[in-house]
Design a protein around this motif. Sequence first.
Motif, PDB file in Angstrom:
ATOM      1  N   SER A  53     -18.972  13.616  -9.374  1.00  0.00           N
ATOM      2  CA  SER A  53     -20.334  13.909  -8.905  1.00  0.00           C
ATOM      3  C   SER A  53     -21.032  14.884  -9.855  1.00  0.00           C
ATOM      4  O   SER A  53     -22.209  14.710 -10.175  1.00  0.00           O
ATOM      5  N   GLU A  54     -20.299  15.902 -10.310  1.00  0.00           N
ATOM      6  CA  GLU A  54     -20.877  16.871 -11.248  1.00  0.00           C
ATOM      7  C   GLU A  54     -21.184  16.221 -12.596  1.00  0.00           C
ATOM      8  O   GLU A  54     -22.212  16.513 -13.207  1.00  0.00           O
ATOM      9  N   ILE A  55     -20.304  15.345 -13.053  1.00  0.00           N
ATOM     10  CA  ILE A  55     -20.547  14.644 -14.322  1.00  0.00           C
ATOM     11  C   ILE A  55     -21.810  13.804 -14.203  1.00  0.00           C
ATOM     12  O   ILE A  55     -22.684  13.835 -15.073  1.00  0.00           O
ATOM     13  N   PHE A  56     -21.935  13.043 -13.103  1.00  0.00           N
ATOM     14  CA  PHE A  56     -23.113  12.210 -12.884  1.00  0.00           C
ATOM     15  C   PHE A  56     -24.380  13.046 -12.859  1.00  0.00           C
ATOM     16  O   PHE A  56     -25.369  12.703 -13.506  1.00  0.00           O
ATOM     17  N   SER A  57     -24.373  14.154 -12.104  1.00  0.00           N
ATOM     18  CA  SER A  57     -25.602  14.931 -11.970  1.00  0.00           C
ATOM     19  C   SER A  57     -25.950  15.692 -13.248  1.00  0.00           C
ATOM     20  O   SER A  57     -27.114  15.804 -13.604  1.00  0.00           O
ATOM     21  N   ALA A  58     -24.945  16.200 -13.962  1.00  0.00           N
ATOM     22  CA  ALA A  58     -25.218  16.983 -15.170  1.00  0.00           C
ATOM     23  C   ALA A  58     -25.453  16.117 -16.404  1.00  0.00           C
ATOM     24  O   ALA A  58     -26.305  16.422 -17.237  1.00  0.00           O
ATOM     25  N   LEU A  59     -24.700  15.027 -16.535  1.00  0.00           N
ATOM     26  CA  LEU A  59     -24.719  14.246 -17.775  1.00  0.00           C
ATOM     27  C   LEU A  59     -25.210  12.812 -17.603  1.00  0.00           C
ATOM     28  O   LEU A  59     -25.529  12.152 -18.587  1.00  0.00           O
ATOM     29  N   GLY A  60     -25.182  12.311 -16.369  1.00  0.00           N
ATOM     30  CA  GLY A  60     -25.628  10.945 -16.113  1.00  0.00           C
ATOM     31  C   GLY A  60     -24.497   9.937 -16.155  1.00  0.00           C
ATOM     32  O   GLY A  60     -23.401  10.213 -16.656  1.00  0.00           O
ATOM     33  N   GLU A  61     -24.789   8.751 -15.619  1.00  0.00           N
ATOM     34  CA  GLU A  61     -23.778   7.702 -15.554  1.00  0.00           C
ATOM     35  C   GLU A  61     -23.314   7.236 -16.935  1.00  0.00           C
ATOM     36  O   GLU A  61     -22.117   7.024 -17.135  1.00  0.00           O
ATOM     37  N   PRO A  62     -24.203   7.080 -17.942  1.00  0.00           N
ATOM     38  CA  PRO A  62     -23.714   6.631 -19.262  1.00  0.00           C
ATOM     39  C   PRO A  62     -22.650   7.563 -19.854  1.00  0.00           C
ATOM     40  O   PRO A  62     -21.660   7.095 -20.413  1.00  0.00           O
ATOM     41  N   ALA A  63     -22.830   8.879 -19.703  1.00  0.00           N
ATOM     42  CA  ALA A  63     -21.835   9.828 -20.221  1.00  0.00           C
ATOM     43  C   ALA A  63     -20.524   9.691 -19.456  1.00  0.00           C
ATOM     44  O   ALA A  63     -19.440   9.738 -20.049  1.00  0.00           O
ATOM     45  N   GLY A 120     -18.867   4.724   3.579  1.00  0.00           N
ATOM     46  CA  GLY A 120     -19.851   5.493   4.337  1.00  0.00           C
ATOM     47  C   GLY A 120     -19.265   6.746   4.960  1.00  0.00           C
ATOM     48  O   GLY A 120     -19.991   7.659   5.333  1.00  0.00           O
ATOM     49  N   ARG A 121     -17.935   6.815   5.051  1.00  0.00           N
ATOM     50  CA  ARG A 121     -17.253   7.971   5.636  1.00  0.00           C
ATOM     51  C   ARG A 121     -17.158   9.151   4.676  1.00  0.00           C
ATOM     52  O   ARG A 121     -16.832  10.249   5.084  1.00  0.00           O
ATOM     53  N   LYS A 122     -17.366   8.907   3.395  1.00  0.00           N
ATOM     54  CA  LYS A 122     -17.196   9.971   2.391  1.00  0.00           C
ATOM     55  C   LYS A 122     -18.535  10.273   1.727  1.00  0.00           C
ATOM     56  O   LYS A 122     -19.361   9.392   1.560  1.00  0.00           O
ATOM     57  N   ASP A 123     -18.706  11.516   1.307  1.00  0.00           N
ATOM     58  CA  ASP A 123     -19.938  11.852   0.584  1.00  0.00           C
ATOM     59  C   ASP A 123     -19.635  12.230  -0.861  1.00  0.00           C
ATOM     60  O   ASP A 123     -20.377  12.936  -1.503  1.00  0.00           O
ATOM     61  N   THR A 124     -18.516  11.720  -1.379  1.00  0.00           N
ATOM     62  CA  THR A 124     -18.091  12.065  -2.740  1.00  0.00           C
ATOM     63  C   THR A 124     -18.446  10.982  -3.752  1.00  0.00           C
ATOM     64  O   THR A 124     -18.033  11.066  -4.900  1.00  0.00           O
ATOM     65  N   ARG A 125     -19.185   9.978  -3.346  1.00  0.00           N
ATOM     66  CA  ARG A 125     -19.484   8.860  -4.235  1.00  0.00           C
ATOM     67  C   ARG A 125     -20.934   8.932  -4.684  1.00  0.00           C
ATOM     68  O   ARG A 125     -21.845   8.626  -3.906  1.00  0.00           O
ATOM     69  N   PRO A 126     -21.155   9.303  -5.942  1.00  0.00           N
ATOM     70  CA  PRO A 126     -22.534   9.520  -6.397  1.00  0.00           C
ATOM     71  C   PRO A 126     -23.401   8.266  -6.384  1.00  0.00           C
ATOM     72  O   PRO A 126     -24.620   8.368  -6.234  1.00  0.00           O
TER      73      PRO A 126
END
Length: 182
Positions: A53-63, A120-126
């Motif tokens: 999640s941190e990688i996605f938010s800080a660097l984006g999906e391509p990174a 839907g049970r987890k909130d860890t999937r960006p």
Amino acid sequence: MEPHEPLRRRTIALVGLMGVGKSSVGRRLAMTLGLPFRDADSEVEAAAGRSISEIFSALGEPAFRDGERRVIARLLEGPPHVLATGGGAFMNDETRALIKARAISVWLKADLDILARRVGRKDTRPLIADKDPLEVLKAQAEIRYPVYAEADVVVETGDAAHHITVAQVIEALNAHLGETAK
């Protein structure tokens, strides 16, 4: 020869949509076969020193996908193991070619309603944050299923218990190895 010996000769790479059980089934499959288990997502997090999640938010999906590709390439260089890939990993041409060359790929496939209930049970999937999981999964299935279909083996998991899915995977792998030996 020990019954699972032929299945221990190559890495077994599990592919499929989020929530299908690649990690949980993969752990049990590895234990049953006496192979090490590797989770690409966990390995990416360890290499990056932060959560997906941190990688996605800080660097984006391509990174993230670039790091995932490098990590999977490194894992595939090692001795045989069971590898749970991220849901999008097999979509990368280079990663898919590496998996085809160095592993046996298994597409774990389940009904989208089942997967939506699980994720839907987890909130860890960006990729589903603040979205309808079923709609996201439908969109992913439309794009990814034709590529997942390139896997060596397809196992329809349904909503079965993990030990049943493991048995289905072993049966499908044995059938695949029997066909490729001919």
